[in-house]
Design an enzyme around this catalytic site. Structure first.
Site, PDB file in Angstrom:
ATOM      1  N   TYR A 143       0.975  -0.804   0.294  1.00  0.00           N
ATOM      2  CA  TYR A 143       0.499   0.011  -0.188  1.00  0.00           C
ATOM      3  C   TYR A 143       1.014   1.605  -0.192  1.00  0.00           C
ATOM      4  CZ  TYR A 143      -3.478   3.257   2.082  1.00  0.00           C
ATOM      5  OH  TYR A 143      -4.656   4.727   1.708  1.00  0.00           O
ATOM      6  N   LYS A 147       1.094   4.316  -2.441  1.00  0.00           N
ATOM      7  CA  LYS A 147       1.048   5.313  -2.549  1.00  0.00           C
ATOM      8  C   LYS A 147       2.233   6.390  -2.803  1.00  0.00           C
ATOM      9  CE  LYS A 147      -3.172   5.798  -1.322  1.00  0.00           C
ATOM     10  NZ  LYS A 147      -3.653   6.173  -2.235  1.00  0.00           N
TER      11      LYS A 147
HETATM   12  N1  SER Z   1      -7.238   4.083   5.677  1.00  0.00           N
HETATM   13  C1  SER Z   1      -5.867   3.563   5.427  1.00  0.00           C
HETATM   14  C2  SER Z   1      -5.507   2.000   5.436  1.00  0.00           C
HETATM   15  O1  SER Z   1      -5.858   2.282   7.116  1.00  0.00           O
HETATM   16  C3  SER Z   1      -5.373   4.527   5.405  1.00  0.00           C
HETATM   17  O2  SER Z   1      -4.718   5.409   4.360  1.00  0.00           O
HETATM   18  O3  SER Z   1      -5.326   1.373   5.558  1.00  0.00           O
END
Ligand code: SER
Length: 318
Positions: A143, A147
């Site tokens: 992730y 990003k």
């Molecule tokens: N809310 C997201 C997550 O917990 C983080 O941006 O993956």
């Protein structure tokens, strides 16, 4: 911002942002983009146009931009942190191939593009307290990798081609409308549902783990304000730290107990989510957003808790 496409309009942010934009701008100009299996319903469907818009399908997206003469795209399609660890290739495909599809269309059709970044764009080597706007970004999650890459690619398209890309690094977002899914900060939403439904909450994050969080109305205002900001004042673009509150599970639990004294919580931590949370900032410094486009949050933990419990009680106790 006259004609807007919201990609991911039925998701956690999109479902509320689409409705808010439809109040600011003629509703017929705001296209709710959705994918199969997540079709819009109710007021979201009835209040304006909706189109199948799979972020990985460049031709489909280009057709919508052409048909509605779109000038601004909110790119809200994303796989959140815990799911992205289980399905890294899916996360890469949605986050990266999706973004490049949109940036190419934006370059050709002169659209502005908002692609949210996150606290997840930071990693274990980042200073955790008062995390600066410009600092080390070496995330260890898929992730986070996507990003940071989205931030870089968005800046690249701005510098190289003049595409008007802007964004913010969202904290964990808390809302009483559409629940998140597969995130690390989801516990701070789930805890309110448990409290209002009279259930004991089993917390997957350990006591003492601080993360930035934000109430959805502030997040939506940020998403609109940054796109309406005077571009001559922007030193940064992708992406601005924005912050409003930082707490650990014990603090939010005790805040809820002030309203619902009988509420119970116990800890049963999830090693994956805990490791992700440990690598993220405790509290970001958002002074650049405040100085460059006037960012200022309205909600703190107390006012958010009051509003969350009132709204959820009305909805869930019917
Ligand atoms: N809310 C997201 C997550 O917990 C983080 O941006 O993956």
């Amino acid at each position: 911002m006259k004609n807007v496409l919201v990609v991911g309009a039925t998701g956690q942010i999109g479902s509320e942002l689409t409705m808010l934009l439809r109040k600011h701008i003629p509703a017929g100009n705001i296209v709710a983009g959705y994918i199969k299996g997540a079709e819009p319903k109710g007021v979201l469907l009835e209040s304006g146009p909706a189109e199948l818009s799979d972020v990985t399908n460049a031709q489909q997206l280009a057709g919508i931009v052409e048909k509605y003469n779109i000038d601004t795209i909110y790119n809200l399609a994303a796989i959140l942190s815990a799911t992205a660890e289980a399905k890294p290739l899916l996360a890469w495909n949605i986050q990266m191939n999706g973004l490049i599809n949109l940036l190419e269309i934006a370059r050709e059709k002169n659209c502005a593009v908002f692609t949210p970044s996150s606290i997840g764009a930071f990693g274990p080597d980042t200073p955790h307290v008062n995390t600066p706007q410009d600092t080390i970004q070496r995330p260890k999650t898929m992730y986070g990798v996507t990003k940071v890459s989205c931030e870089l690619l968005s800046d690249y398209y701005h510098i190289k081609y003049g595409v008007d890309t802007r964004s913010v690094r969202f904290p964990g977002l808390i809302s009483n409308v559409t629940p998140p899914g597969g995130g690390t900060t989801d516990y701070a939403v789930d805890i309110y549902y448990a409290a209002v439904e009279g259930r004991e909450f089993v917390c997957p994050i350990q006591n003492g783990t601080f993360m930035d969080m934000m109430y959805m109305p502030d997040a939506l205002r940020a998403a609109i304000s940054i796109m309406e900001a005077d571009p001559t004042k922007l030193i940064h673009r992708n992406s601005f730290n924005i912050a409003s509150m930082s707490f650990d599970p014990e603090i939010i639990y005790n805040e809820i107990k002030k309203v619902i004294p009988e509420f119970k919580m116990r800890y049963e931590f999830d090693p994956l989510r805990q490791a992700i949370a440990d690598s993220w900032p405790d509290k970001m410094d958002d002074s650049c957003a405040r100085a460059e486009w006037g960012w200022k949050p309205e909600y703190d933990l107390t006012s958010m808790t009051k509003d969350m419990i009132e709204k959820l009680s009305l909805r869930l106790k019917k």
